[in-house]
Design a protein around this motif. Sequence first.
Motif, mmCIF file in Angstrom:
data_model
loop_
_atom_site.group_PDB
_atom_site.id
_atom_site.type_symbol
_atom_site.label_atom_id
_atom_site.label_comp_id
_atom_site.label_asym_id
_atom_site.label_seq_id
_atom_site.Cartn_x
_atom_site.Cartn_y
_atom_site.Cartn_z
ATOM 1 N N GLU A 288 34.803 41.286 31.106
ATOM 2 C CA GLU A 288 33.712 40.320 31.201
ATOM 3 C C GLU A 288 34.045 39.153 32.133
ATOM 4 O OE1 GLU A 288 32.027 39.340 27.365
ATOM 5 O OE2 GLU A 288 31.719 41.467 26.876
ATOM 6 N N GLY A 289 35.148 39.283 32.861
ATOM 7 C CA GLY A 289 35.424 38.343 33.946
ATOM 8 C C GLY A 289 36.226 37.112 33.609
ATOM 9 N N HIS A 290 36.867 37.105 32.448
ATOM 10 C CA HIS A 290 37.671 35.950 32.061
ATOM 11 C C HIS A 290 39.131 36.152 32.480
ATOM 12 C CE1 HIS A 290 34.163 34.607 29.842
ATOM 13 N NE2 HIS A 290 34.106 35.810 29.275
ATOM 14 N N LEU A 291 39.849 35.057 32.553
ATOM 15 C CA LEU A 291 41.253 35.117 32.928
ATOM 16 C C LEU A 291 42.113 35.287 31.680
ATOM 17 C CD1 LEU A 291 43.475 34.809 35.103
ATOM 18 C CD2 LEU A 291 43.419 32.341 34.672
ATOM 19 N N ILE A 292 43.017 36.256 31.715
ATOM 20 C CA ILE A 292 43.965 36.446 30.619
ATOM 21 C C ILE A 292 45.314 35.911 31.066
ATOM 22 C CG2 ILE A 292 45.096 38.113 29.107
ATOM 23 C CD1 ILE A 292 42.691 39.971 29.561
ATOM 24 N N ALA A 293 45.850 34.976 30.314
ATOM 25 C CA ALA A 293 47.127 34.352 30.648
ATOM 26 C C ALA A 293 48.120 34.561 29.500
ATOM 27 C CB ALA A 293 46.930 32.867 30.939
ATOM 28 N N ASN A 294 49.351 34.178 29.750
ATOM 29 C CA ASN A 294 50.488 34.492 28.879
ATOM 30 C C ASN A 294 50.720 33.380 27.849
ATOM 31 O OD1 ASN A 294 53.201 35.188 28.016
ATOM 32 N ND2 ASN A 294 53.435 36.329 29.918
ATOM 33 N N HIS A 295 50.900 33.788 26.599
ATOM 34 C CA HIS A 295 51.176 32.815 25.535
ATOM 35 C C HIS A 295 52.370 33.275 24.696
ATOM 36 C CE1 HIS A 295 50.199 29.189 23.447
ATOM 37 N NE2 HIS A 295 49.757 29.767 22.323
ATOM 38 N N SER A 296 53.316 33.940 25.370
ATOM 39 C CA SER A 296 54.532 34.500 24.767
ATOM 40 C C SER A 296 54.212 35.823 24.061
ATOM 41 C CB SER A 296 55.222 33.532 23.806
ATOM 42 O OG SER A 296 54.616 33.546 22.532
ATOM 43 N N ILE B 23 33.340 34.566 20.453
ATOM 44 C CA ILE B 23 33.509 33.628 21.559
ATOM 45 C C ILE B 23 32.954 34.240 22.849
ATOM 46 C CG2 ILE B 23 35.218 32.517 23.063
ATOM 47 C CD1 ILE B 23 36.983 32.155 20.559
ATOM 48 N N LEU B 24 33.279 35.506 23.076
ATOM 49 C CA LEU B 24 32.814 36.184 24.287
ATOM 50 C C LEU B 24 31.290 36.276 24.329
ATOM 51 C CD1 LEU B 24 35.432 39.081 24.541
ATOM 52 C CD2 LEU B 24 35.249 37.084 26.040
ATOM 53 N N ASP B 25 30.667 36.495 23.177
ATOM 54 C CA ASP B 25 29.203 36.567 23.131
ATOM 55 C C ASP B 25 28.571 35.256 23.585
ATOM 56 O OD1 ASP B 25 29.343 39.159 22.192
ATOM 57 O OD2 ASP B 25 29.078 38.604 20.077
ATOM 58 N N ILE B 26 29.120 34.147 23.120
ATOM 59 C CA ILE B 26 28.569 32.830 23.493
ATOM 60 C C ILE B 26 28.808 32.549 24.977
ATOM 61 C CG2 ILE B 26 28.765 30.333 23.107
ATOM 62 C CD1 ILE B 26 29.484 31.025 20.162
ATOM 63 N N LEU B 27 30.008 32.834 25.445
ATOM 64 C CA LEU B 27 30.304 32.608 26.861
ATOM 65 C C LEU B 27 29.373 33.437 27.744
ATOM 66 C CD1 LEU B 27 34.231 32.649 26.806
ATOM 67 C CD2 LEU B 27 32.714 30.643 26.822
ATOM 68 N N LYS B 28 29.101 34.662 27.327
ATOM 69 C CA LYS B 28 28.213 35.522 28.107
ATOM 70 C C LYS B 28 26.792 34.979 28.120
ATOM 71 C CE LYS B 28 27.092 40.422 28.669
ATOM 72 N NZ LYS B 28 27.331 41.789 28.124
ATOM 73 N N THR B 29 26.342 34.458 27.002
ATOM 74 C CA THR B 29 24.991 33.898 26.915
ATOM 75 C C THR B 29 24.782 32.783 27.920
ATOM 76 O OG1 THR B 29 24.789 34.452 24.563
ATOM 77 C CG2 THR B 29 23.364 32.685 25.394
ATOM 78 N N ARG C 56 37.524 29.503 35.490
ATOM 79 C CA ARG C 56 38.831 30.010 35.069
ATOM 80 C C ARG C 56 39.912 29.140 35.686
ATOM 81 N NH1 ARG C 56 39.042 36.387 35.981
ATOM 82 N NH2 ARG C 56 40.677 35.673 37.392
ATOM 83 N N LEU C 57 41.094 29.190 35.107
ATOM 84 C CA LEU C 57 42.177 28.315 35.582
ATOM 85 C C LEU C 57 42.783 28.762 36.924
ATOM 86 C CD1 LEU C 57 44.069 27.233 32.335
ATOM 87 C CD2 LEU C 57 43.101 25.716 34.080
ATOM 88 N N ASP C 58 42.371 29.904 37.426
ATOM 89 C CA ASP C 58 42.821 30.256 38.775
ATOM 90 C C ASP C 58 41.782 29.875 39.824
ATOM 91 O OD1 ASP C 58 40.946 32.147 37.999
ATOM 92 O OD2 ASP C 58 42.049 33.873 38.773
#
Length: 330
Positions: free
Chosen positions: A177-185, A144-150, A325-327
């Motif tokens: 790589e600049g993505h937002l990490i959020a909480n999923h329990s 997923i990260l590879d595609i987003l980076k492309t 990103r969601l922020d």
Amino acid sequence: MKRSDKQKYNMEELHKGIYEETEFYDEQESDYHRNSEVKSKRNTFIIAACLIFSVAAGVAMGAAVSKKGDGLPRNKAVINVTAEPKDTVNNTGTEESPANTAITPASQENDLINIIAEARKKGMTKHAYLTFDDGPSRNVTGEILDILKTYNVKATFFEVGRLIRENPDITKRVHDEGHLIANHSYSHNYNALYATEESFAEEITNTEKAIEEVTGEKLPIKLIRFPGGSYNAGDHAAEKQIYKKTLANMGYYFCDWNTLNGDAEGSEKNSYQLVEFFKSNAASFVEQDKNLIVLMHDSDVKQETVHSLESIILYLRDKGYTFHRLDDIK
């Protein structure tokens, strides 16, 4: 006296008169500057004396007030504290995210879907928020990260605490790589997570710690997605409505979705079916230029999600959408 001698005499007298007059004005000007200098020094002395008197009076008044008492316990130190911005501290003293001051404080409104809807009223349109739940996974997250980076796309990953502990290198790559990490329990086990308010809060806190330990940074926004969504339907619906307030008191936002690719809906779908499902599901939103919060999943059994991602990005880009990103809420 000859006429020429007379003219010469008159000219000499004229020059003498001019010279004497010039000397007179020079003396007058000199006296003026001397007087101005004296006045300036006198004024400076007066101003300095006034300032000294004012300071002395202020000190005397302060001492008098101190003796009378200012209402503060004399055995406690008085500390001046600069107030935190209202959008970073809630009424429990818990820090709130985000740094983006355009986002309403969580203590006032912590449903991010509602906040994004309000942003649209102010002109924010065609924002696409790609979100991936249930990671980090050993194989799929990297793809997923590879595609987003492309395609230079930023997204939000709702990650599970125990999987962060198992795959810290993957979570670190997501962050780097600049993505937002959020909480999923922490457990993603509905019965354990939603058992009590205490168990719910504990899982959120433990996942927060896991994220911060891996990234080495405080969360830019305290954001969670309820496993199963926050909707008032289905398993543990009643508890979730109570826990929304728990989150607000912790300074947390929560965010559901308004579109999805269907990778967890019904029977298993191939990449083409996922793309078509998304287009159909998002059609009414796209027609109205609405902002999209797209639900997809990040686990090693979701390989078709990887294969469909490029087509979804290109479809949205063709429709004039930008990715955030969601922020990132204007």
